[in-house]
Write an enzyme that holds these catalytic residues in place. Structure first.
Site, PDB file in Angstrom:
ATOM      1  N   LYS A 155     -60.490  51.659  68.156  1.00 36.87           N
ATOM      2  CA  LYS A 155     -60.377  52.557  66.991  1.00 36.87           C
ATOM      3  C   LYS A 155     -59.366  53.680  67.271  1.00 36.87           C
ATOM      4  O   LYS A 155     -58.501  53.986  66.442  1.00 36.87           O
ATOM      5  CB  LYS A 155     -61.752  53.142  66.671  1.00 36.87           C
ATOM      6  N   CYS A 164     -58.249  61.994  60.730  1.00 37.90           N
ATOM      7  CA  CYS A 164     -58.297  60.893  61.691  1.00 37.90           C
ATOM      8  C   CYS A 164     -57.075  60.835  62.586  1.00 37.90           C
ATOM      9  O   CYS A 164     -57.165  61.012  63.790  1.00 37.90           O
ATOM     10  CB  CYS A 164     -58.445  59.584  60.922  1.00 37.90           C
TER      11      CYS A 164
HETATM   12  N1  SAJ Z   1     -47.913  59.450  56.807  1.00 38.33           N
HETATM   13  C1  SAJ Z   1     -46.556  59.696  56.952  1.00 38.33           C
HETATM   14  N2  SAJ Z   1     -45.690  58.652  56.958  1.00 38.33           N
HETATM   15  C2  SAJ Z   1     -46.124  57.355  56.826  1.00 38.33           C
HETATM   16  C3  SAJ Z   1     -47.511  57.104  56.698  1.00 38.33           C
HETATM   17  C4  SAJ Z   1     -48.384  58.178  56.689  1.00 38.33           C
HETATM   18  O1  SAJ Z   1     -46.128  60.852  57.068  1.00 38.33           O
HETATM   19  O2  SAJ Z   1     -45.266  56.468  56.814  1.00 38.33           O
HETATM   20  C5  SAJ Z   1     -48.870  60.586  56.813  1.00 38.33           C
HETATM   21  C6  SAJ Z   1     -49.660  60.729  55.508  1.00 38.33           C
HETATM   22  O3  SAJ Z   1     -48.927  61.440  54.553  1.00 38.33           O
HETATM   23  C7  SAJ Z   1     -50.893  61.473  55.987  1.00 38.33           C
HETATM   24  C8  SAJ Z   1     -51.108  60.923  57.399  1.00 38.33           C
HETATM   25  O4  SAJ Z   1     -49.885  60.331  57.771  1.00 38.33           O
HETATM   26  O5  SAJ Z   1     -50.651  62.864  56.089  1.00 38.33           O
HETATM   27  C9  SAJ Z   1     -52.215  59.909  57.506  1.00 38.33           C
HETATM   28  O6  SAJ Z   1     -52.226  59.024  56.374  1.00 38.33           O
HETATM   29  P1  SAJ Z   1     -52.499  57.449  56.485  1.00 38.33           P
HETATM   30  O7  SAJ Z   1     -52.481  56.905  55.111  1.00 38.33           O
HETATM   31  O8  SAJ Z   1     -51.582  56.855  57.468  1.00 38.33           O
HETATM   32  O9  SAJ Z   1     -53.927  57.344  57.158  1.00 38.33           O
HETATM   33  P2  SAJ Z   1     -55.380  57.989  56.847  1.00 38.33           P
HETATM   34  O10 SAJ Z   1     -55.560  59.194  57.731  1.00 38.33           O
HETATM   35  O11 SAJ Z   1     -55.620  58.159  55.410  1.00 38.33           O
HETATM   36  O12 SAJ Z   1     -56.333  56.800  57.384  1.00 38.33           O
HETATM   37  C10 SAJ Z   1     -56.187  56.344  58.715  1.00 38.33           C
HETATM   38  C11 SAJ Z   1     -56.063  54.805  58.681  1.00 38.33           C
HETATM   39  N3  SAJ Z   1     -55.650  54.318  60.008  1.00 38.33           N
HETATM   40  C12 SAJ Z   1     -54.584  53.491  60.171  1.00 38.33           C
HETATM   41  O13 SAJ Z   1     -53.888  53.131  59.241  1.00 38.33           O
HETATM   42  C13 SAJ Z   1     -54.321  53.025  61.551  1.00 38.33           C
HETATM   43  C14 SAJ Z   1     -57.389  54.179  58.249  1.00 38.33           C
HETATM   44  O14 SAJ Z   1     -57.331  52.771  58.334  1.00 38.33           O
HETATM   45  C15 SAJ Z   1     -58.540  54.704  59.132  1.00 38.33           C
HETATM   46  O15 SAJ Z   1     -59.789  54.188  58.729  1.00 38.33           O
HETATM   47  C16 SAJ Z   1     -58.596  56.223  58.991  1.00 38.33           C
HETATM   48  O16 SAJ Z   1     -57.332  56.743  59.457  1.00 38.33           O
HETATM   49  C17 SAJ Z   1     -59.748  56.729  59.825  1.00 38.33           C
HETATM   50  O17 SAJ Z   1     -60.794  57.022  59.235  1.00 38.33           O
HETATM   51  O18 SAJ Z   1     -59.651  56.746  61.051  1.00 38.33           O
END
Ligand code: SAJ
Length: 410
Positions: free
Chosen positions: A210, A264
Site C-alpha cells: 500500500k 494519502c
Molecule cells: N496529482 C498531480 N499530477 C498528477 C496526478 C495527481 O499533481 O498527474 C496530484 C493531485 O492533484 C492531488 C494529488 O496528486 O493533489 C493526489 O491525487 P491522486 O488522484 O493521484 O490520488 P488520491 O490521493 O486521490 O488517491 C490516492 C490513490 N493512489 C494511487 O493512485 C496510487 C488511491 O488509489 C488510493 O486509494 C488513495 O491515494 C489512498 O487512499 O491511499
C-alpha cells in the site's frame, strides 16, 4: 462470519461498512463523533462522494447498518481510522498510530477466539503485529487472560476519491494475514462484494504494498513537478514537452500541478522514509520536491503582480484535486493562504464548497468565476475542475495568468 464492526466511519470506513451491510452482514459502524453517528443513523452522510449517499441510505434502511459510539462483540473487527504523521523538531516525520492503538485496545474487551481483526488503515510496516500486541496487552490488563485463536490481517484499501464506489468493487485487493488462515478468511470476506482478484500475502508485504503504490505515484508526480521548474527556467512549455515525450512507447510522464494534496500520497511515503531513512533517498527528495511546489507558485504569482497598483489575485480552485470538494491537505488552500498572508487581495473560486475553510476565513473572498475573472488582474488556475475547463487565453486577454494545471486553452 456474520457480524462486522467497522471502527472509523470516514472516507474508507463508511463505504466499506455500507457495502458489507448491503451484502447481508450485520454491520456496526463505530465512530467517536456523536454527530457522525447521528447523521449516518438518519440515512445521511457527512462526507461528499458520488453515490455514497445512495449506498448509505440503502444500508441503513435495510436495517443491517447501525452507527454507534460503543463497540459491541462481533465476528469481524475492521479498523479504518486515520494514520497521520507528526513533524519532529529535526523536520523528519514519525507515523502517529494513536488512533489505531486506541481502536485496537477498544476491541480487547469484546474479542473471542475465532474473531478476525482487519487493519484497513494505511500503516507503517509492522502495524498489524502491533495491533495484535495491543489487543493482547489490553486483554491481560482486563484480566481476560490470553485469548487464543484470533486472526489478524492487513487488507489495505486503494480506492480513488471521486470514484470510490466503483473502485471498491472493481479494484484488485491484497489480503495479508499474520497467518495463512487469516489471509484466506479475509479474502473470502472481501469476495462478498469485490468482483476483482484478491491476492494473498503476509501482513508486512501487504503494508509495504500500500505504501509503495502511493510512493510510486508521489515520485512520478515529483518528476513532473521538477520538470515544470526546469522548464520555467529554460522557457519551455512543460505541457507541450510532456505531450511530446509521452509519444515514446515506454514514457508516461504524469502532470505537474501546484503540489500534492490529499491524505494519502503526501503522507504515506514518509512511513517508508521513517522506517528506512538511509535507503529511501529518492522517496524523500520526491516528497520535498512536491512539498516545495506551492511556494514556487506563490513566488510566480508575486512576480506577476509586481508593478500592478493594488493587484487583485483570483485563485481558481481550492480542492486538492479536480472535481472533488475535499480541501484537506490541499496545496491550493496553502497557496491561497500564503498569498493572502503576504497582503495581496485574494479572491477564491471553488464551485464545490459553500464556505471557506477556517484557514482562509476573513482573509480571502469566496466568489463566483465570472466575478473573479472580471475583478482580478492575476488569474491563478490551481485545480483542473470541469467548471474551469472552457477557459481560454482570449477570454483572459489583458490578465496575467499562472496556469498550474495546463488546462487553459489558447
Ligand atoms: N496529482 C498531480 N499530477 C498528477 C496526478 C495527481 O499533481 O498527474 C496530484 C493531485 O492533484 C492531488 C494529488 O496528486 O493533489 C493526489 O491525487 P491522486 O488522484 O493521484 O490520488 P488520491 O490521493 O486521490 O488517491 C490516492 C490513490 N493512489 C494511487 O493512485 C496510487 C488511491 O488509489 C488510493 O486509494 C488513495 O491515494 C489512498 O487512499 O491511499
Amino acid at each position: 462470519m456474520k457480524s462486522i464492526s467497522v471502527l472509523g466511519l470516514g472516507y474508507i470506513g463508511l463505504p466499506t461498512a455500507s457495502i458489507f451491510a448491503t451484502k447481508g452482514y450485520k454491520v456496526s459502524g463505530i465512530d467517536i463523533s456523536p454527530s457522525v453517528v447521528d447523521t449516518i443513523n438518519s440515512g445521511k452522510i457527512h462526507i461528499k462522494e458520488p453515490d455514497l449517499d445512495v449506498l448509505v441510505r440503502a444500508a441503513v434502511q435495510s436495517g443491517n447498518l447501525k452507527a454507534s459510539l460503543q463497540l459491541t462483540p462481533s465476528d469481524v473487527f475492521i479498523i479504518a481510522v486515520p494514520t497521520p504523521f507528526d513533524v519532529q523538531a529535526d523536520g523528519s516525520r514519525k507515523p502517529d498510530l494513536r488512533f489505531v492503538e486506541n481502536a485496537a485496545r477498544s476491541i480487547a474487551p469484546h474479542i473471542v477466539a475465532g474473531n478476525l481483526v482487519i487493519l484497513e488503515s494505511t500503516s507503517p510496516v509492522g502495524t498489524t503485529e502491533k495491533v495484535k500486541q495491543w489487543i493482547e496487552e489490553e486483554c491481560l490488563k482486563l484480566k481476560r487472560g490470553q485469548i487464543n485463536g484470533v486472526l489478524y490481517a492487513h487488507c489495505p484499501e486503494r480506492i480513488l476519491p471521486g470514484q470510490m464506489l466503483k473502485e471498491l468493487v472493481s479494484n484488485d485487493r491484497i489480503a495479508g494475514g499474520l497467518t495463512p488462515e487469516a489471509s484466506e478468511i479475509s479474502k473470502k470476506l472481501y469476495e462478498s462484494f469485490c468482483t476483482a482478484q484478491i491476492f494473498i500475502t503476509d501482513a508486512r508485504t501487504a503494508e509495504m504494498a500500500k505504501l509503495t503504490e502511493n510512493a510510486f505515484r508521489d515520485v512520478n508526480i515529483a518528476f513532473a513537478n521538477e520538470l515544470s521548474l526546469i522548464c520555467d527556467r529554460l522557457k519551455i512549455n512543460v505541457w507541450e514537452l510532456i505531450r511530446l515525450a509521452n509519444r515514446h512507447p515506454r514514457v508516461k510522464i504524469l502532470q505537474p500541478g501546484p503540489g500534492v494534496g490529499g491524505h494519502c500520497i503526501a503522507v504515506d511515503p514518509w512511513f517508508i522514509v521513517d522506517a528506512a531513512p538511509k535507503e529511501a533517498r529518492l522517496l524523500r527528495v520526491a516528497r520535498e520536491v512536491n512539498d516545495s511546489k506551492p511556494h514556487h507558485v506563490v513566488a510566480q504569482v508575486k512576480q506577476a503582480a509586481l508593478g500592478i497598483a493594488q493587484p487583485v489575485i483570483a485563485c481558481l480552485g481550492l480542492a486538492f484535486k479536480a472535481n472533488v470538494d475535499d480541501l484537506r491537505e490541499s496545496p491550493s488552500v496553502e497557496i491561497t493562504a500564503e498569498l493572502a498572508q503576504s497582503g495581496l487581495k485574494v479572491l477564491a473560486v471553488e464551485p464545490h464548497v459553500e464556505k471557506l475553510p477556517s484557514l482562509l476565513e476573513g482573509k480571502v473572498e469566496l466568489t463566483d468565476l465570472a466575478s473573479a475573472l472580471k475583478r482580478a488582474h492575476v488569474i491563478v488556475l490551481l485545480v483542473d475542475h470541469q467548471a474551469f475547463g472552457s477557459l481560454t487565453l482570449t477570454q483572459l486577454a489583458g490578465k496575467k495568468i499562472i496556469d498550474t494545471r495546463g488546462t487553459i486553452k489558447s
